[in-house]
Design an enzyme around this catalytic site. Sequence first.
Site, PDB file in Angstrom:
ATOM      1  N   ASP A  24      25.510 -40.048 -20.462  1.00 44.05           N
ATOM      2  CA  ASP A  24      27.376 -41.035 -20.412  1.00 44.05           C
ATOM      3  C   ASP A  24      26.915 -42.262 -20.758  1.00 44.05           C
ATOM      4  O   ASP A  24      26.024 -42.299 -20.881  1.00 44.05           O
ATOM      5  CB  ASP A  24      27.515 -40.965 -19.063  1.00 44.05           C
ATOM      6  CG  ASP A  24      29.185 -40.782 -19.221  1.00 44.05           C
ATOM      7  OD1 ASP A  24      29.838 -41.151 -19.982  1.00 44.05           O
ATOM      8  OD2 ASP A  24      29.975 -41.529 -18.259  1.00 44.05           O
ATOM      9  N   HIS A  41      27.859 -42.853 -30.288  1.00 46.83           N
ATOM     10  CA  HIS A  41      27.080 -41.587 -29.673  1.00 46.83           C
ATOM     11  C   HIS A  41      25.922 -41.360 -30.723  1.00 46.83           C
ATOM     12  O   HIS A  41      24.792 -40.476 -31.017  1.00 46.83           O
ATOM     13  CB  HIS A  41      28.348 -40.782 -30.654  1.00 46.83           C
ATOM     14  CG  HIS A  41      29.386 -40.388 -29.685  1.00 46.83           C
ATOM     15  ND1 HIS A  41      28.729 -40.409 -28.230  1.00 46.83           N
ATOM     16  CD2 HIS A  41      30.846 -41.503 -29.640  1.00 46.83           C
ATOM     17  CE1 HIS A  41      30.243 -40.799 -27.734  1.00 46.83           C
ATOM     18  NE2 HIS A  41      31.081 -40.561 -28.547  1.00 46.83           N
ATOM     19  N   LEU A 135       8.962 -26.522 -24.863  1.00 43.95           N
ATOM     20  CA  LEU A 135       9.974 -26.668 -24.259  1.00 43.95           C
ATOM     21  C   LEU A 135      11.537 -25.620 -24.486  1.00 43.95           C
ATOM     22  O   LEU A 135      11.438 -25.994 -26.244  1.00 43.95           O
ATOM     23  CB  LEU A 135       9.962 -28.460 -24.868  1.00 43.95           C
ATOM     24  CG  LEU A 135      11.853 -29.012 -23.574  1.00 43.95           C
ATOM     25  CD1 LEU A 135      11.720 -29.153 -22.347  1.00 43.95           C
ATOM     26  CD2 LEU A 135      12.213 -30.021 -24.458  1.00 43.95           C
ATOM     27  N   GLU A 211      18.179 -31.912  -7.724  1.00 39.12           N
ATOM     28  CA  GLU A 211      18.416 -33.698  -6.720  1.00 39.12           C
ATOM     29  C   GLU A 211      18.785 -34.037  -8.361  1.00 39.12           C
ATOM     30  O   GLU A 211      19.009 -33.844  -9.276  1.00 39.12           O
ATOM     31  CB  GLU A 211      16.969 -33.588  -7.193  1.00 39.12           C
ATOM     32  CG  GLU A 211      15.112 -33.300  -5.870  1.00 39.12           C
ATOM     33  CD  GLU A 211      15.908 -33.916  -4.756  1.00 39.12           C
ATOM     34  OE1 GLU A 211      16.851 -34.503  -4.521  1.00 39.12           O
ATOM     35  OE2 GLU A 211      15.812 -32.739  -3.883  1.00 39.12           O
TER      36      GLU A 211
HETATM   37  C1  FPP Z   1      29.746 -39.037 -23.390  1.00 42.46           C
HETATM   38  O1  FPP Z   1      29.840 -40.834 -23.518  1.00 42.46           O
HETATM   39  C2  FPP Z   1      28.728 -38.718 -24.343  1.00 42.46           C
HETATM   40  C3  FPP Z   1      29.652 -37.904 -25.204  1.00 42.46           C
HETATM   41  C4  FPP Z   1      31.037 -37.311 -25.029  1.00 42.46           C
HETATM   42  C5  FPP Z   1      28.630 -37.396 -26.133  1.00 42.46           C
HETATM   43  C6  FPP Z   1      27.173 -37.337 -26.645  1.00 42.46           C
HETATM   44  C7  FPP Z   1      26.436 -36.856 -27.518  1.00 42.46           C
HETATM   45  C8  FPP Z   1      25.205 -37.212 -27.885  1.00 42.46           C
HETATM   46  C9  FPP Z   1      24.274 -38.054 -27.317  1.00 42.46           C
HETATM   47  C10 FPP Z   1      25.066 -37.200 -29.365  1.00 42.46           C
HETATM   48  C11 FPP Z   1      25.283 -35.936 -29.757  1.00 42.46           C
HETATM   49  C12 FPP Z   1      23.946 -34.899 -29.427  1.00 42.46           C
HETATM   50  C13 FPP Z   1      23.330 -34.194 -29.814  1.00 42.46           C
HETATM   51  C14 FPP Z   1      21.897 -33.476 -28.549  1.00 42.46           C
HETATM   52  C15 FPP Z   1      22.955 -34.909 -31.191  1.00 42.46           C
HETATM   53  P1  FPP Z   1      31.510 -40.911 -23.345  1.00 42.46           P
HETATM   54  O2  FPP Z   1      31.804 -41.226 -25.298  1.00 42.46           O
HETATM   55  O3  FPP Z   1      32.363 -40.063 -22.537  1.00 42.46           O
HETATM   56  O4  FPP Z   1      31.140 -42.784 -22.842  1.00 42.46           O
HETATM   57  P2  FPP Z   1      31.868 -43.218 -22.395  1.00 42.46           P
HETATM   58  O5  FPP Z   1      32.344 -42.757 -20.055  1.00 42.46           O
HETATM   59  O6  FPP Z   1      31.576 -44.680 -21.821  1.00 42.46           O
HETATM   60  O7  FPP Z   1      33.548 -43.326 -23.425  1.00 42.46           O
END
Ligand code: FPP
Length: 256
Positions: A24, A41, A135, A211
């Site tokens: 997040d 992202h 893994l 945990e």
């Molecule tokens: C949450 O942050 C994150 C996501 C919804 C996307 C996570 C995706 C990636 C890390 C990239 C792609 C993954 C792979 C496996 C290649 P948010 O956007 O909700 O953050 P915020 O709460 O600060 O708005």
Amino acid sequence: MNEFCKKWELDPTKLPIHVGIIMDGNGRWANSRHLPRIMGHKKGVERVREITEMSGSLGIKALSLYAFSDENWKRPEEEVGGLMTLLRSYVQTDRERLISNNVCFRMIGDRTRLPVDVQTVVVNLERDTSHLTGLKLNVALSYGGRSEIVRAMQKLAQRVAVGDLKPELICAADVENALDTVGLPSVDLLVRTSGECRVSNFLLWQIAYAEMAFESVAWPDFDSAEFARVLREYTSRERRYGLTSAQIKSGKRGSF
Ligand code: FPP
């Protein structure tokens, strides 16, 4: 001792077997730098690589990453499209790296909702890494814990309907075998970055005894040193599974 455990001062006998991560904070990380959300992202993908490699090197057996939830489909079209592009390119560009690191890739979630070309690259990567013994990397895409459990119940109901299963004999193992995570152990450690203290529908069945580690750092800043710190803290915890501390110390963990 594994040289990576030594480097990060981690006791390999106490490391978690299965780590889940709610990645997040990408959007806030980007906003605070006056960048478009997608840049958060993008940076997040770099951390995916780093933490995956570190997990494999430490001998952690399974890593489950929450990349896109059922609810994320409701985000602005531009962000959904950008995330799909990033996922598509990750699966394609990281193929060789994952194979050379002996990583077995699996997608968990409702793949029928993904664009067909993303489904194809995901299936190909699963096929090409299915024999690898290092893994186990599970990427949760179009995933929700409740919908995973609903799909599992539908599979069990089908088995009952055709006479393959008696309702009164359904046990926890039957449920586990119907989940997307079939074959994986329960989650030992659930990490969430960026300061929120909630599980947001991630691996609801699998985290029953996990945990929790709620970290203030945003996912794009969650580097190897941060992960080592969280793991070190985990190794100092006593997991009791409902027993007493004395029972745990005497080695009587029951059948858990
Ligand atoms: C949450 O942050 C994150 C996501 C919804 C996307 C996570 C995706 C990636 C890390 C990239 C792609 C993954 C792979 C496996 C290649 P948010 O956007 O909700 O953050 P915020 O709460 O600060 O708005």
